[in-house]
Motif scaffolding. Structure first.
Motif, PDB file in Angstrom:
ATOM      1  N   UNK A 142     -31.705 -10.760  53.643  1.00 37.04           N
ATOM      2  CA  UNK A 142     -30.611 -11.782  52.934  1.00 37.04           C
ATOM      3  C   UNK A 142     -31.086 -13.225  52.058  1.00 37.04           C
ATOM      4  N   UNK A 143     -30.309 -13.267  50.410  1.00 39.22           N
ATOM      5  CA  UNK A 143     -31.463 -14.562  50.162  1.00 39.22           C
ATOM      6  C   UNK A 143     -30.990 -15.952  50.295  1.00 39.22           C
ATOM      7  N   UNK A 144     -31.636 -16.816  50.221  1.00 39.81           N
ATOM      8  CA  UNK A 144     -31.465 -18.309  50.924  1.00 39.81           C
ATOM      9  C   UNK A 144     -31.511 -18.991  50.344  1.00 39.81           C
ATOM     10  N   UNK A 145     -30.515 -20.475  50.062  1.00 42.80           N
ATOM     11  CA  UNK A 145     -30.781 -20.885  48.788  1.00 42.80           C
ATOM     12  C   UNK A 145     -31.157 -22.757  49.909  1.00 42.80           C
ATOM     13  N   UNK A 146     -32.148 -23.159  48.689  1.00 39.96           N
ATOM     14  CA  UNK A 146     -32.553 -24.731  49.559  1.00 39.96           C
ATOM     15  C   UNK A 146     -32.604 -25.512  48.492  1.00 39.96           C
ATOM     16  N   UNK A 147     -31.516 -27.057  49.059  1.00 39.47           N
ATOM     17  CA  UNK A 147     -31.786 -27.833  48.271  1.00 39.47           C
ATOM     18  C   UNK A 147     -32.070 -28.751  48.868  1.00 39.47           C
ATOM     19  N   UNK A 148     -32.813 -29.785  48.431  1.00 38.80           N
ATOM     20  CA  UNK A 148     -33.257 -30.707  48.945  1.00 38.80           C
ATOM     21  C   UNK A 148     -32.877 -32.584  48.126  1.00 38.80           C
ATOM     22  N   UNK A 149     -31.994 -33.010  48.655  1.00 38.71           N
ATOM     23  CA  UNK A 149     -31.410 -34.414  48.595  1.00 38.71           C
ATOM     24  C   UNK A 149     -32.301 -35.946  49.016  1.00 38.71           C
ATOM     25  N   UNK A 161     -28.958 -37.815  45.071  1.00 36.79           N
ATOM     26  CA  UNK A 161     -29.692 -36.505  44.295  1.00 36.79           C
ATOM     27  C   UNK A 161     -30.567 -35.722  44.000  1.00 36.79           C
ATOM     28  N   UNK A 162     -30.440 -34.813  43.847  1.00 29.52           N
ATOM     29  CA  UNK A 162     -30.808 -33.567  43.837  1.00 29.52           C
ATOM     30  C   UNK A 162     -31.796 -34.208  43.785  1.00 29.52           C
ATOM     31  N   UNK A 163     -33.582 -33.188  44.063  1.00 27.32           N
ATOM     32  CA  UNK A 163     -34.927 -32.823  44.117  1.00 27.32           C
ATOM     33  C   UNK A 163     -35.150 -32.189  43.996  1.00 27.32           C
ATOM     34  N   UNK A 164     -34.509 -30.677  43.929  1.00 23.69           N
ATOM     35  CA  UNK A 164     -35.825 -29.336  44.531  1.00 23.69           C
ATOM     36  C   UNK A 164     -34.472 -29.081  44.970  1.00 23.69           C
TER      37      UNK A 164
END
Length: 205
Positions: A142-149, A161-164
């Protein structure tokens, strides 16, 4: 493969990506169901104190929830025949995985779909200093999205603030290493989105 992302405001977020074999103990069926005309007996093996058992409808609305108070084997009877016609799931939320088994209610008859029992492995996050290790197993790729703030703790008015961000797909085993550095004092939040669920990890600096 290495990918270095430069950000002039908060410093550098360095991401090193690699794939290794991630081993989880994949238990055999967690649930034992004994179903008669009026009562369903549910037995859960190898539960731990703090696990969360719930019953949800097809819309994800929680109809029942219970915090497991004792590790070991859990057994309880439920009267499910009074539920409206429709689809439901039993869900057990554990430390690193969520296991579900669906059932339907039709004209006061309860039918379990044991062949559709599923296990969702949560992203596992480990922090050592300013280095974050992330592992995730998905048998169905399954796909997975990762967001680092980045969260600036020096200002009460600042927004995360979204860093990556990245999207992982077409893999059973995924591992990531993130090195988090910033010019200003602040914390980080990692948001994982996969299989219709959101998991978060707070990192306080």
């Amino acid at each position: 493969m290495k990918n270095v992302l430069n950000n002039s405001k908060k410093g550098i977020l360095m991401v090193t990506m690699f794939v290794t074999l991630l081993s989880f103990a994949n238990e055999v069926s967690l649930f034992k169901i004994e179903n008669d005309a009026e009562r369903t007996s549910l037995t859960l093996n190898n539960v731990k104190q703090g696990n969360l058992l719930s019953i949800k409808d097809d819309n994800g609305i929680i109809l029942y929830k219970e915090l497991i108070l004792q590790s070991g084997i859990y057994t309880k009877g439920f009267d499910l025949t009074s539920l409206p016609n429709g689809g439901y799931i039993f869900e057990l939320d554990k430390d690193v995985e969520i296991q579900t088994i669906p059932f339907t209610v039709l004209s006061n008859t309860v039918t379990f779909k044991k062949e559709m029992e599923t296990t969702i492995f949560k992203p596992v996050t480990r922090v050592k200093g300013d280095v974050v290790y992330v592992s995730r197993l998905s048998l169905n790729k399954a796909p997975m999205e990762i967001a680092i703030y980045f969260i600036n703790t020096e200002s009460v008015f600042s927004k995360p603030e979204l860093m990556y961000s990245e999207k992982i797909k077409d893999t059973e085993n995924a591992n990531r290493i993130y090195k988090l550095t910033g010019k200003n004092k602040g914390n980080y939040k990692i948001v994982f989105t996969t299989e219709g669920r959101i998991f978060t990890k707070e990192i306080n600096n």
